[in-house]
Scaffold this motif. Sequence first.
Motif, mmCIF file in Angstrom:
data_model
loop_
_atom_site.group_PDB
_atom_site.id
_atom_site.type_symbol
_atom_site.label_atom_id
_atom_site.label_comp_id
_atom_site.label_asym_id
_atom_site.label_seq_id
_atom_site.Cartn_x
_atom_site.Cartn_y
_atom_site.Cartn_z
ATOM 1 N N ALA A 129 0.803 -1.135 0.088
ATOM 2 C CA ALA A 129 0.057 0.119 0.006
ATOM 3 C C ALA A 129 0.856 1.263 -0.063
ATOM 4 N N TYR A 130 2.294 1.090 -0.013
ATOM 5 C CA TYR A 130 2.815 2.210 -0.033
ATOM 6 C C TYR A 130 2.928 2.662 -1.604
ATOM 7 N N SER A 131 2.882 3.973 -1.925
ATOM 8 C CA SER A 131 2.483 4.411 -3.153
ATOM 9 C C SER A 131 3.449 5.239 -4.000
ATOM 10 N N ASP A 132 4.450 5.714 -3.150
ATOM 11 C CA ASP A 132 5.537 6.520 -3.726
ATOM 12 C C ASP A 132 6.761 5.740 -4.401
ATOM 13 N N ARG A 133 6.541 5.391 -5.673
ATOM 14 C CA ARG A 133 7.306 4.476 -6.157
ATOM 15 C C ARG A 133 8.026 5.005 -7.450
ATOM 16 N N SER A 134 7.807 6.380 -7.624
ATOM 17 C CA SER A 134 8.330 7.084 -8.902
ATOM 18 C C SER A 134 8.784 8.338 -8.253
ATOM 19 N N ALA A 135 9.291 8.446 -7.082
ATOM 20 C CA ALA A 135 9.859 9.815 -6.550
ATOM 21 C C ALA A 135 11.136 9.963 -7.098
ATOM 22 N N LEU A 136 11.735 11.229 -7.224
ATOM 23 C CA LEU A 136 13.032 11.658 -7.316
ATOM 24 C C LEU A 136 13.241 12.094 -5.938
ATOM 25 N N TRP A 137 12.904 13.125 -5.396
ATOM 26 C CA TRP A 137 13.132 13.779 -4.046
ATOM 27 C C TRP A 137 12.104 13.565 -3.116
ATOM 28 N N VAL A 138 12.307 13.478 -2.011
ATOM 29 C CA VAL A 138 11.318 13.793 -0.921
ATOM 30 C C VAL A 138 11.845 15.052 -0.033
ATOM 31 N N LEU A 139 11.110 16.022 0.241
ATOM 32 C CA LEU A 139 11.498 17.478 0.761
ATOM 33 C C LEU A 139 10.702 17.265 2.116
ATOM 34 N N GLN A 140 11.179 17.746 3.149
ATOM 35 C CA GLN A 140 10.645 18.033 4.460
ATOM 36 C C GLN A 140 11.091 19.179 4.662
ATOM 37 N N HIS A 141 9.935 19.970 5.257
ATOM 38 C CA HIS A 141 10.022 21.423 5.546
ATOM 39 C C HIS A 141 9.612 21.425 7.188
ATOM 40 N N TYR A 142 10.448 22.061 7.974
ATOM 41 C CA TYR A 142 10.296 21.650 9.486
ATOM 42 C C TYR A 142 10.569 23.030 10.133
ATOM 43 N N GLY A 143 9.291 23.669 10.871
ATOM 44 C CA GLY A 143 9.685 24.789 11.519
ATOM 45 C C GLY A 143 9.258 24.492 13.024
ATOM 46 N N TYR A 144 9.910 24.949 13.989
ATOM 47 C CA TYR A 144 9.764 24.864 15.368
ATOM 48 C C TYR A 144 10.048 25.838 16.452
ATOM 49 N N THR A 145 10.120 25.846 17.758
ATOM 50 C CA THR A 145 10.046 27.046 18.509
ATOM 51 C C THR A 145 11.419 27.034 18.984
ATOM 52 N N GLY A 146 12.067 26.031 19.461
ATOM 53 C CA GLY A 146 13.442 26.089 19.961
ATOM 54 C C GLY A 146 13.248 26.435 21.550
ATOM 55 N N ASN A 147 11.832 26.787 21.682
ATOM 56 C CA ASN A 147 11.711 26.697 23.325
ATOM 57 C C ASN A 147 10.206 25.929 23.411
ATOM 58 N N THR A 148 10.348 24.951 24.109
ATOM 59 C CA THR A 148 9.094 23.925 24.252
ATOM 60 C C THR A 148 8.139 24.318 25.203
ATOM 61 N N GLY A 149 8.591 25.374 25.976
ATOM 62 C CA GLY A 149 7.722 26.024 26.987
ATOM 63 C C GLY A 149 6.982 27.018 26.704
ATOM 64 N N SER A 150 7.042 27.462 25.259
ATOM 65 C CA SER A 150 6.136 28.826 24.773
ATOM 66 C C SER A 150 5.300 28.453 23.882
ATOM 67 N N PRO A 151 4.034 29.112 23.831
ATOM 68 C CA PRO A 151 3.047 28.924 23.228
ATOM 69 C C PRO A 151 3.435 28.984 21.525
ATOM 70 N N PHE A 152 2.963 28.181 20.798
ATOM 71 C CA PHE A 152 3.544 27.858 19.295
ATOM 72 C C PHE A 152 3.017 29.100 18.400
ATOM 73 N N PRO A 153 4.141 29.803 17.970
ATOM 74 C CA PRO A 153 3.686 30.890 17.033
ATOM 75 C C PRO A 153 3.083 30.511 15.772
ATOM 76 N N GLN A 154 2.022 31.275 15.221
ATOM 77 C CA GLN A 154 1.284 30.904 14.004
ATOM 78 C C GLN A 154 2.249 31.379 13.035
ATOM 79 N N GLY A 155 3.432 32.256 13.177
ATOM 80 C CA GLY A 155 4.347 32.508 12.022
ATOM 81 C C GLY A 155 5.040 31.516 11.478
ATOM 82 N N ILE A 156 5.127 30.213 12.417
ATOM 83 C CA ILE A 156 6.101 29.222 11.898
ATOM 84 C C ILE A 156 5.336 28.550 10.925
ATOM 85 N N THR A 157 4.008 28.333 11.216
ATOM 86 C CA THR A 157 3.085 27.557 10.162
ATOM 87 C C THR A 157 2.814 28.359 8.963
#
Length: 575
Positions: free
Chosen positions: A478-506
């Motif tokens: 059931a894994y469907s990605d059998r023709s991929a060239l690249w897989v990109l991951q875009h990841y934004g984080y707070t760097g401070n897990t005690g603070s509210p999550f900023p909407q600007g990251i999303t």
Amino acid sequence: MRFVLLGLVCLGAGSLAFPAEQLNRRANVSPDATCGGSTGNTCLGSSFGNCCSKNGWCGSTAAYCGTGCQPGFGSCTGTNPPTTTSKSIPPTSTPTAATLSDCLAKKNVPIRLTSSSDFGALAKPYNLRLPYTPAVIVLPTTTRHVSDAVVCAGQNNVKVQARSGGHSYASFSLGGQSGSMVIDLESFQTISVDANKVATVGGGVRLGNLALGIYNQSQRALPHGTCPGVGVGGHATRGGFGYSSRAWGLTLDTIVGLEVILANGSCIHATSTSYPDIYYALRGAADSFGIVTSFHLQTQPAPSVVQWSYSIPNMFQSGSQSAKYFSHIQAFAQNTSVVDRNLGMGMYMDGSGFSIHGTYFGSLSTFNTKIAPELLRTLPAPTQSSAQTVTWIQSLTALAEPQPLQQPTTGYDLHDDFFAKSLVVPSAQPLTQAALTAYFDYMIQNGVNAPNPWFSIINLYGGPDSQINNRPASFSSAYSDRSALWVLQHYGYTGNTGSPFPQGITTFIEGLSGSITKAQPGTVFPGYANYVDPSLTAAQAHAAYFDEATYKRLVGIKGQVDPGKVFWNPQAVGN
């Protein structure tokens, strides 16, 4: 054939509709939750429920006792037909905590409730942005515990999800909602390698411990990711990429068998010839179909590895120039005279640094004289470079840094606070100059001085002789990605897990992905299921992670083995 696992019999032969036809047909009460048809088994008096569904499975809910129920092999009374609900929303009725906990207590299933002193620690998500409160956390030590817990959940209309390592980006290992049952497989830590070099691996094993366990026992190896704390469960059943995957395939591709608990509590051993439809579904969408308590994985001899890395300067000055540099890397990745399956490659960028790195199964001399010169041709001279031959374990240890390869089997406490998206670039439609220019322009304008940290990881899946894409014609999952060239991951984080999550990251991460898709509108960019994106609707997720034919087949299998949708998260098959 029968497979005995931790006190519960797992059956290993038969078809999907009538999986017990090779068992003793003289049996009256179903021993394995199968009924009707050529088995002759009745559900009356069975521990799985008294109703025999139209598909030949015992149960006690409306999905088994309602339309199509077989009265000759059980009771079909006492349960009303299910009410119609939205396909993307789970049933709203929930039991009292006492009802569910009483069922579990009667079966002596180890659990933690919200009143338990350690519940908060057990329910803490990997992604702190998405906390949920489970109705109960099951801590099984046997497959019987898992089976009994699933049956109790089904009887009480509670949704179920497994937690292997707990690294779901969307907190689906906590159910993806409050009020679900979480089955934590932390106690399932078996690692063994048999004479056929097949590793038997418990559903709660983390990747670092898996790598060390099979290497120390037999000098063997598997393709898998570089984060040592990730659990094998979600990783192996939704893909499982590592730098060795172009040579050996994904972790999913090494699966030759699985022990799984189904929605009616039965335990089966699924392979390509035994329960082939379930075997198909588990390799790509297991979270919608069952709880995998044990994997059987075909290993490889552990090789020596050329570990290599180059830091490339001046990538965040001119979008058009950086696009040209990337276009060269992309052409290199498709160059059949230089690249073969033995090269693993990825890129990392975060607005300040840009690196190309990977592994090579071959001689250091070949890498230095043939591969590296072509890769680096036309690129700015690296500010840092490294290429050396190391052992398999030394390679994994370096890739895992700063985390140790050996991970705790209890008390794991690594967390982050983030939002991520993925894009799969088809081999037939590589990234265009326009898309790459827009991509780097966006990074330069919005990412160089971003208020919160972020990174992009781009891994090579395709290219010449990739064993991710070049699967045998007989291979089906059931894994469907059998023709991929690249897989990109875009990841934004707070760097401070005690603070509210900023909407600007999303907003930033959405824009980073959008810079490519808007500039290359004629290309369909799927997503990678192990970078699950909770911002997608169920329909969007199904389109991103499965091709149309695969998803249609999965829906059909779901209707047969989990008609009551016991195994559920917001993006589950059938939503």
